[in-house]
Write a protein that holds these residues in place. Structure first.
Motif, PDB file in Angstrom:
ATOM      1  N   CYS A   1       1.649   4.957   0.868  1.00 17.59           N
ATOM      2  CA  CYS A   1       1.220   5.911   1.893  1.00 17.59           C
ATOM      3  C   CYS A   1       0.753   7.209   1.236  1.00 17.59           C
TER       4      CYS A   1
ATOM      5  N   VAL B   1       0.857  -1.178   0.000  1.00 14.66           N
ATOM      6  CA  VAL B   1       0.000   0.000   0.000  1.00 14.66           C
ATOM      7  C   VAL B   1       0.897   1.233   0.000  1.00 14.66           C
TER       8      VAL B   1
ATOM      9  N   PRO C   1      -1.796   6.915   8.856  1.00 13.29           N
ATOM     10  CA  PRO C   1      -2.628   5.710   8.765  1.00 13.29           C
ATOM     11  C   PRO C   1      -2.736   5.226   7.319  1.00 13.29           C
ATOM     12  N   ILE C   2      -2.649   3.901   7.138  1.00 13.08           N
ATOM     13  CA  ILE C   2      -2.808   3.286   5.818  1.00 13.08           C
ATOM     14  C   ILE C   2      -3.770   2.121   5.929  1.00 13.08           C
ATOM     15  N   VAL C   3      -4.502   1.863   4.859  1.00 10.75           N
ATOM     16  CA  VAL C   3      -5.523   0.798   4.846  1.00 10.75           C
ATOM     17  C   VAL C   3      -5.345  -0.017   3.570  1.00 10.75           C
ATOM     18  N   SER C   4      -5.373  -1.348   3.720  1.00 14.42           N
ATOM     19  CA  SER C   4      -5.341  -2.225   2.554  1.00 14.42           C
ATOM     20  C   SER C   4      -6.777  -2.538   2.161  1.00 14.42           C
ATOM     21  N   ASN C   5      -7.153  -2.176   0.953  1.00 12.69           N
ATOM     22  CA  ASN C   5      -8.520  -2.446   0.470  1.00 12.69           C
ATOM     23  C   ASN C   5      -8.663  -3.832  -0.117  1.00 12.69           C
TER      24      ASN C   5
ATOM     25  N   SER D   1      -6.502  -5.152   6.155  1.00 12.79           N
ATOM     26  CA  SER D   1      -6.250  -4.589   7.484  1.00 12.79           C
ATOM     27  C   SER D   1      -5.778  -3.143   7.353  1.00 12.79           C
ATOM     28  N   SER D   2      -5.591  -2.519   8.497  1.00 12.39           N
ATOM     29  CA  SER D   2      -5.066  -1.153   8.513  1.00 12.39           C
ATOM     30  C   SER D   2      -3.855  -1.132   9.436  1.00 12.39           C
ATOM     31  N   SER D   3      -3.024  -0.146   9.224  1.00 15.04           N
ATOM     32  CA  SER D   3      -1.808  -0.005  10.014  1.00 15.04           C
ATOM     33  C   SER D   3      -1.352   1.442   9.913  1.00 15.04           C
ATOM     34  N   GLU D   4      -0.115   1.692  10.281  1.00 10.28           N
ATOM     35  CA  GLU D   4       0.456   3.014  10.089  1.00 10.28           C
ATOM     36  C   GLU D   4       1.708   2.882   9.230  1.00 10.28           C
ATOM     37  N   CYS D   5       2.030   3.932   8.499  1.00 16.35           N
ATOM     38  CA  CYS D   5       3.182   3.951   7.594  1.00 16.35           C
ATOM     39  C   CYS D   5       4.459   3.708   8.397  1.00 16.35           C
TER      40      CYS D   5
END
Length: 192
Positions: A162, A160, A185-189, A175-179
């Motif tokens: 950023c 993903v 914040p980053i999210v995998s679609n 899921s989501s996480s942080e860079c």
């Protein structure tokens, strides 16, 4: 906590490449320059092929000398940047440029070249903020292990980009996480 930003292996390789280039360049330049002088003294100057042959190797030798000098200067600037970043905890490209009496664009390009040559490790340049970002390690996302059966369960990962700094990040699909680089914040679609 001390962050290792230098690859000693790459530093040594770059130093060796610079020295070998300079030495080999001097040998070529001196040897083929003496050949050119010998040709001129022997009145063989009418043999254009021989002159061109020797002249080409003199030019290659001079290029190798210049390459070695540029590599030596790069290593010197690298050590200066490393000192500023490590000792003074300075991450602003503008401040590093002021300390080294260079333009901020030169310093940013120079540090990016050093990152590409793997002299700096675990760092990333945020070009929007003109700041050096230290890579954060997120070991909790990598792989989980079933301790009773010693079988590893791998989560499918997706890359993903950023939206904050543009760095690529690997996170589990859906899921989501942080860079890892800037903490945005980053999210995998993508789904499993």
């Amino acid at each position: 906590m001390e962050i290792n930003i230098t690859s000693k292996h790459s530093l040594i390789i770059n130093i060796i490449i610079g020295k070998i280039s300079s030495i080999f360049g001097w040998i070529l330049t001196l040897f083929f320059t003496m050949g050119l002088v010998a040709i001129a003294l022997d009145d063989m100057a009418n043999e254009s092929f021989t002159l061109i042959f020797f002249l080409i190797f003199v030019i290659i030798g001079i290029w190798l000398i210049m390459f070695g000098i540029r590599r030596k200067k790069l290593i010197r600037r690298f050590k200066e940047y490393e000192q500023i970043i490590s000792s003074e905890n300075e991450t602003s490209i503008n401040n590093i440029a002021n300390i080294t009496f260079q333009s901020s664009d030169f310093v940013m390009d120079d540090i990016q070249t050093m990152i590409n040559k793997k002299l700096f490790t675990n760092v990333f340049i945020d070009k929007n903020d003109k700041r050096i970002i230290f890579e954060k390690r997120n070991d909790s996302v990598k792989t989980t292990y079933d301790e009773t059966a010693s079988i590893s369960i791998h989560k499918e990962m997706s890359v993903v980009k950023c939206s904050g700094c543009g760095a690529p990040n690997k996170i589990p699909k859906g899921s989501s996480s942080e860079c890892e680089f800037c903490g945005s914040p980053i999210v995998s679609n993508e789904r499993y």
